[in-house]
Scaffold this motif. Sequence first.
Motif, mmCIF file in Angstrom:
data_model
loop_
_atom_site.group_PDB
_atom_site.id
_atom_site.type_symbol
_atom_site.label_atom_id
_atom_site.label_comp_id
_atom_site.label_asym_id
_atom_site.label_seq_id
_atom_site.Cartn_x
_atom_site.Cartn_y
_atom_site.Cartn_z
ATOM 1 N N LYS A 92 0.830 -1.206 0.000
ATOM 2 C CA LYS A 92 0.000 0.000 0.000
ATOM 3 C C LYS A 92 0.863 1.254 0.000
ATOM 4 C CE LYS A 92 -3.924 -1.999 2.433
ATOM 5 N NZ LYS A 92 -4.249 -2.395 3.811
ATOM 6 N N ILE A 93 2.046 1.177 0.575
ATOM 7 C CA ILE A 93 2.894 2.379 0.639
ATOM 8 C C ILE A 93 4.138 2.217 -0.229
ATOM 9 C CG2 ILE A 93 2.100 3.046 2.933
ATOM 10 C CD1 ILE A 93 4.791 1.902 4.002
ATOM 11 N N ASP A 120 2.527 9.881 3.465
ATOM 12 C CA ASP A 120 1.456 9.887 4.464
ATOM 13 C C ASP A 120 1.768 8.919 5.600
ATOM 14 O OD1 ASP A 120 0.174 11.677 2.936
ATOM 15 O OD2 ASP A 120 -1.362 10.315 2.157
ATOM 16 N N GLN A 121 2.199 7.701 5.216
ATOM 17 C CA GLN A 121 2.491 6.692 6.226
ATOM 18 C C GLN A 121 3.667 7.127 7.096
ATOM 19 O OE1 GLN A 121 0.818 3.768 7.136
ATOM 20 N NE2 GLN A 121 2.247 4.072 8.830
ATOM 21 N N LYS A 180 1.954 8.617 -7.053
ATOM 22 C CA LYS A 180 0.995 8.009 -6.131
ATOM 23 C C LYS A 180 1.716 7.276 -4.992
ATOM 24 C CE LYS A 180 -2.860 5.185 -6.656
ATOM 25 N NZ LYS A 180 -3.405 4.100 -7.465
ATOM 26 N N ALA A 229 1.618 8.046 -0.942
ATOM 27 C CA ALA A 229 1.185 7.045 0.038
ATOM 28 C C ALA A 229 2.275 6.831 1.084
ATOM 29 C CB ALA A 229 0.855 5.728 -0.665
#
Lengths: 359, 162
Positions: free
Chosen positions: A147-148, A215-216, A208, A212
């Motif tokens: 996801k990251i 943010d993490q 993208k 991600a």
Amino acid sequence: MAIAFKWDLAKGEDRDEAVRRLLREALEKGVVDAVLVPAEGPARTGIVNMFTTDPGSLDASAPFAKAMAQFGPQDLVRLTEPGGSPIRIAALLKPCECRAVAELAKINQIDLEHVVLLSPDCEGTVELKEYSMVADGQAVPVRNACKICRFHVARDPVDVAIGTFGVKDGLMLVTNSDEGQAFAEGIGAKATELTDARKKAVEEAIVKGEEAYGDQEARSREKYADLDTFLAELSPCIKCMNCQNVCPVCYCKECLLYTDAFNPTAGSLADKAKRRGTLRMPVETVQFHLTRMAHVMTACVMCGQCQSACPSDIPLVEMYAGINRRIQDQFDYEAGRSMEEEPPFTCFSEHENFEVVGD
Amino acid sequence: MADSSKGKEKKKTTDGATGGDAPKDWNPRIVGFLCNWCSYTGADLAGVSRLQYTPEFIPIRVMCSGSVDVAYILKAFLEGADGVLIGGCHLGDCHYLNGNYKARRRVAVVKEVMEGVGLDPRRLHLEWISASESGKFAKTVSTFDETLRQLGPNPLAKERLL
């Protein structure tokens, strides 16, 4: 300089089958002697890597598998060990695995001389134990590390990136090296231009991913600002050392953590218990994790295999996300980015200044 | 040490410990990894010269600051040290040519790891101290002791069932 090649789908072929045909060609035309590629077992319950010299056996391979086999980079360590007569290997691995391969090659654990690294664009992978659900066609969320991920598309040290992002029909083979170009030409791929659609799709994937991860990173910094959070989340650790065993960049033949200094005797345990009142067993779990973080973080490619292998579901990816890029940035380094960059612990410069002296 | 206060203002105490929580009779315990050729000799000279510094300083003589693996720094914290001092030769003076450069890189990584898990990176202190700088050694330890008093006891060494 990246040179692109076209690999069209034959009639009725899907992308998996097109890559299988590509690998078969490579074996049949003698471009390579052997292939290392993920494969699906007959029960379709998991993904493992297969190493084969037989073009016929490639039917079982799953080049675009939505799960990552374990030990890919470690397999290459074994397969390129000095001693035997060198075999030319085409290794098809996920982009993150390829970056780990680059890290291992830099410290002479893998000899890339006879290896062609292939890597398909990766949309993320699911936990291995959930693979059967994917095989059944169910929607399963990808792993936290995916996801990251900032590297859905393979970059430089990979010889041939097998492009699907921004490619409508068939596949686009983007070669980054002379070896990659020779491979593409050897299997009979036709040269083509990098399309704008492809460039744009890659650019978007990178942006993208960076978002991600950023943010993490911010969430992790905030979450672990307090030591108690970190200790609480580590508390279920059973020190099985799975995270270390599956880690593709943790490579020492003799690990410091297996030495006597970190495996206390009965006497010293009793002393410590007397001194501190209670001891949590097994001991040294915090020592183990902190040491691993400091030892491995300069080479960590954030593949997340450590967390996937953890029986206690410790959120290692979350912990690492807060420090991974920050540590590598200190040295203007990015694990797996380039074969030219020296690993931070193997070099230094006289004029560097980390502002750590006297602080 | 002159410019060390500059950096401190930017960083907030991350490990949540404050000097106010400390028991009255608490004195910060400092483990010092001192290189054989410079810092240990400097510490020796400080003793011979009868310079005063905290008695809670535990010196460990190592052959080179570059030989101090991060595992031992972390072990010191886990075994109850409130601060860890690493003393090496001045850059360019290393008996093994470049051990101190490597130590500096390693300390940079450990400080980031400490910050990333919520342990205040100021608990780890790297200083170049030559064999003749007994005054610098005593001053470094005393200033470090002062910093640690502000930070309070090391929360990683608290008695707890992890």
